[in-house]
Scaffold this motif. Structure first.
Motif, PDB file in Angstrom:
ATOM      1  N   LYS A  72      55.903  -9.848  67.276  1.00  0.00           N
ATOM      2  CA  LYS A  72      55.939  -8.587  66.534  1.00  0.00           C
ATOM      3  C   LYS A  72      55.949  -8.792  65.025  1.00  0.00           C
ATOM      4  N   LEU A  73      55.967 -10.050  64.619  1.00  0.00           N
ATOM      5  CA  LEU A  73      55.977 -10.371  63.189  1.00  0.00           C
ATOM      6  C   LEU A  73      55.103 -11.594  62.937  1.00  0.00           C
ATOM      7  N   GLY A  74      54.196 -11.474  61.987  1.00  0.00           N
ATOM      8  CA  GLY A  74      53.325 -12.589  61.647  1.00  0.00           C
ATOM      9  C   GLY A  74      53.288 -12.825  60.145  1.00  0.00           C
ATOM     10  N   ILE A  75      53.157 -14.082  59.763  1.00  0.00           N
ATOM     11  CA  ILE A  75      53.099 -14.455  58.350  1.00  0.00           C
ATOM     12  C   ILE A  75      51.865 -15.316  58.112  1.00  0.00           C
ATOM     13  N   MET A  76      51.142 -15.034  57.041  1.00  0.00           N
ATOM     14  CA  MET A  76      50.074 -15.918  56.579  1.00  0.00           C
ATOM     15  C   MET A  76      50.429 -16.321  55.148  1.00  0.00           C
ATOM     16  N   VAL A  77      50.430 -17.614  54.902  1.00  0.00           N
ATOM     17  CA  VAL A  77      50.805 -18.097  53.570  1.00  0.00           C
ATOM     18  C   VAL A  77      49.791 -19.144  53.100  1.00  0.00           C
ATOM     19  N   GLU A  78      49.390 -19.028  51.844  1.00  0.00           N
ATOM     20  CA  GLU A  78      48.485 -20.017  51.251  1.00  0.00           C
ATOM     21  C   GLU A  78      49.306 -21.020  50.452  1.00  0.00           C
ATOM     22  N   VAL A  79      49.179 -22.290  50.836  1.00  0.00           N
ATOM     23  CA  VAL A  79      49.886 -23.374  50.155  1.00  0.00           C
ATOM     24  C   VAL A  79      48.844 -24.325  49.589  1.00  0.00           C
ATOM     25  N   ASN A  80      48.903 -24.581  48.296  1.00  0.00           N
ATOM     26  CA  ASN A  80      47.899 -25.416  47.639  1.00  0.00           C
ATOM     27  C   ASN A  80      48.461 -26.759  47.187  1.00  0.00           C
ATOM     28  N   CYS A  81      47.580 -27.756  47.173  1.00  0.00           N
ATOM     29  CA  CYS A  81      47.917 -29.089  46.669  1.00  0.00           C
ATOM     30  C   CYS A  81      46.712 -29.613  45.899  1.00  0.00           C
ATOM     31  N   GLU A  82      46.740 -30.869  45.502  1.00  0.00           N
ATOM     32  CA  GLU A  82      45.682 -31.414  44.647  1.00  0.00           C
ATOM     33  C   GLU A  82      44.504 -32.005  45.421  1.00  0.00           C
ATOM     34  N   THR A  83      44.781 -32.577  46.593  1.00  0.00           N
ATOM     35  CA  THR A  83      43.705 -33.248  47.336  1.00  0.00           C
ATOM     36  C   THR A  83      43.711 -32.865  48.812  1.00  0.00           C
ATOM     37  N   ASP A  84      42.541 -33.001  49.432  1.00  0.00           N
ATOM     38  CA  ASP A  84      42.399 -32.731  50.857  1.00  0.00           C
ATOM     39  C   ASP A  84      43.206 -33.732  51.686  1.00  0.00           C
ATOM     40  N   PHE A  85      43.365 -34.935  51.152  1.00  0.00           N
ATOM     41  CA  PHE A  85      44.133 -35.972  51.844  1.00  0.00           C
ATOM     42  C   PHE A  85      45.574 -35.524  52.070  1.00  0.00           C
ATOM     43  N   VAL A  86      46.204 -34.999  51.019  1.00  0.00           N
ATOM     44  CA  VAL A  86      47.582 -34.523  51.145  1.00  0.00           C
ATOM     45  C   VAL A  86      47.641 -33.280  52.024  1.00  0.00           C
ATOM     46  N   ALA A  87      46.626 -32.435  51.952  1.00  0.00           N
ATOM     47  CA  ALA A  87      46.600 -31.212  52.777  1.00  0.00           C
ATOM     48  C   ALA A  87      46.649 -31.539  54.267  1.00  0.00           C
ATOM     49  N   ARG A  88      46.206 -32.756  54.638  1.00  0.00           N
ATOM     50  CA  ARG A  88      46.220 -33.166  56.047  1.00  0.00           C
ATOM     51  C   ARG A  88      47.504 -33.872  56.452  1.00  0.00           C
ATOM     52  N   ARG A  89      48.361 -34.157  55.486  1.00  0.00           N
ATOM     53  CA  ARG A  89      49.594 -34.882  55.788  1.00  0.00           C
ATOM     54  C   ARG A  89      50.567 -34.022  56.588  1.00  0.00           C
ATOM     55  N   GLN A  90      51.305 -34.668  57.483  1.00  0.00           N
ATOM     56  CA  GLN A  90      52.268 -33.956  58.326  1.00  0.00           C
ATOM     57  C   GLN A  90      53.327 -33.255  57.485  1.00  0.00           C
ATOM     58  N   GLU A  91      53.777 -33.929  56.420  1.00  0.00           N
ATOM     59  CA  GLU A  91      54.820 -33.345  55.567  1.00  0.00           C
ATOM     60  C   GLU A  91      54.351 -32.042  54.918  1.00  0.00           C
ATOM     61  N   PHE A  92      53.056 -32.005  54.577  1.00  0.00           N
ATOM     62  CA  PHE A  92      52.506 -30.801  53.947  1.00  0.00           C
ATOM     63  C   PHE A  92      52.443 -29.660  54.962  1.00  0.00           C
ATOM     64  N   ASN A  93      52.020 -29.990  56.174  1.00  0.00           N
ATOM     65  CA  ASN A  93      51.973 -28.984  57.243  1.00  0.00           C
ATOM     66  C   ASN A  93      53.367 -28.456  57.581  1.00  0.00           C
ATOM     67  N   GLU A  94      54.337 -29.334  57.588  1.00  0.00           N
ATOM     68  CA  GLU A  94      55.719 -28.933  57.858  1.00  0.00           C
ATOM     69  C   GLU A  94      56.234 -28.009  56.764  1.00  0.00           C
ATOM     70  N   LEU A  95      55.870 -28.328  55.519  1.00  0.00           N
ATOM     71  CA  LEU A  95      56.283 -27.465  54.411  1.00  0.00           C
ATOM     72  C   LEU A  95      55.694 -26.072  54.584  1.00  0.00           C
ATOM     73  N   ALA A  96      54.414 -25.992  54.908  1.00  0.00           N
ATOM     74  CA  ALA A  96      53.757 -24.695  55.096  1.00  0.00           C
ATOM     75  C   ALA A  96      54.449 -23.894  56.198  1.00  0.00           C
ATOM     76  N   LYS A  97      54.774 -24.570  57.292  1.00  0.00           N
ATOM     77  CA  LYS A  97      55.462 -23.901  58.402  1.00  0.00           C
ATOM     78  C   LYS A  97      56.844 -23.413  57.985  1.00  0.00           C
ATOM     79  N   ASN A  98      57.589 -24.265  57.280  1.00  0.00           N
ATOM     80  CA  ASN A  98      58.941 -23.889  56.853  1.00  0.00           C
ATOM     81  C   ASN A  98      58.926 -22.731  55.865  1.00  0.00           C
ATOM     82  N   ILE A  99      57.927 -22.707  54.990  1.00  0.00           N
ATOM     83  CA  ILE A  99      57.801 -21.607  54.037  1.00  0.00           C
ATOM     84  C   ILE A  99      57.494 -20.302  54.769  1.00  0.00           C
ATOM     85  N   ALA A 100      56.601 -20.372  55.748  1.00  0.00           N
ATOM     86  CA  ALA A 100      56.260 -19.188  56.539  1.00  0.00           C
ATOM     87  C   ALA A 100      57.487 -18.667  57.287  1.00  0.00           C
ATOM     88  N   MET A 101      58.275 -19.583  57.848  1.00  0.00           N
ATOM     89  CA  MET A 101      59.497 -19.188  58.561  1.00  0.00           C
ATOM     90  C   MET A 101      60.521 -18.588  57.592  1.00  0.00           C
TER      91      MET A 101
END
Length: 203
Positions: A72-101
């Motif tokens: 019943k509740l959804g969040i979309m969040v845009e998180v930016n970084c400097e490179t595509d390499f970091v965007a694929r890192r697990q830590e970056f994905n975890e940050l995006a998830k934690n921010i959405a939560m």
């Protein structure tokens, strides 16, 4: 008793660590003015690396979607970084998830940072607070100071970066992001978010 912080020491700490002025002042205050402990505190929180990278461009990243339990509740969040390499890192994905939560956990959050709040909203809130009955008999200078405090407190509830981080109450969301910056070595920015609540429509 509150420790008085010498501005010269704050400046020295800033020059040595590269951390922001307010972060340096806060670190000294939290460590009773102890310079060495303040340096360690800034390093521990990732402020040193993060503040040095704050002006770097962030043209990569991801849009993360989070659906809360019950659908019943959804969040979309845009998180930016400097490179595509970091965007694929697990830590970056975890940050995006934690921010959405984090956004999902508090319906009062409306903007990413203070700079996203318009002057008209600030003025409207100031006008609302200034006419409250308990302030009418106070001197103007004191009244303005109280109103300023109340406005800041109210606005803070709306700002994502100022919230107490849900996974660690000793950190703000901004502190948490800076910790991840220190790990990944790139600037990270929360650009925008949208909250979808079942049954709600734009008016």
């Amino acid at each position: 008793m509150k420790t008085e912080i010498d501005p010269k020491i704050v400046k020295k700490l800033r020059e040595e660590t590269g951390a922001g002025m307010m972060n340096c002042k806060k670190a000294l205050a939290e460590n009773d003015g102890n310079y060495e402990k303040a340096v360690e505190s800034l390093k521990l929180k990732g402020m040193v690396t993060a503040d040095k990278k704050a002006n770097r461009n962030t043209n990569e990243g991801m849009i993360y979607s989070y659906i809360h339990t019950g659908n019943k509740l959804g969040i979309m969040v845009e998180v930016n970084c400097e490179t595509d390499f970091v965007a694929r890192r697990q830590e970056f994905n975890e940050l995006a998830k934690n921010i959405a939560m984090q956004i999902a956990s508090n319906p009062e959050i409306e903007v990413v940072s203070y700079s996203d709040i318009s002057e008209s909203i600030k003025q409207k809130l100031w006008n609302f607070e200034s006419i409250k009955e308990d302030l009418q008999n106070k001197p103007e200078q004191i009244r303005n100071k109280i109103v300023e405090g109340r406005v800041e407190k109210s606005l803070k509830k709306q700002v994502l970066l100022e919230q107490e981080y849900i996974r660690d109450p000793n950190l703000t969301v901004n502190d948490y992001i800076k910790q991840v910056i220190s790990i990944l070595g790139e600037n990270i920015r929360i650009t925008r978010f949208v909250r979808f609540v079942l049954g709600e429509t734009d008016k």
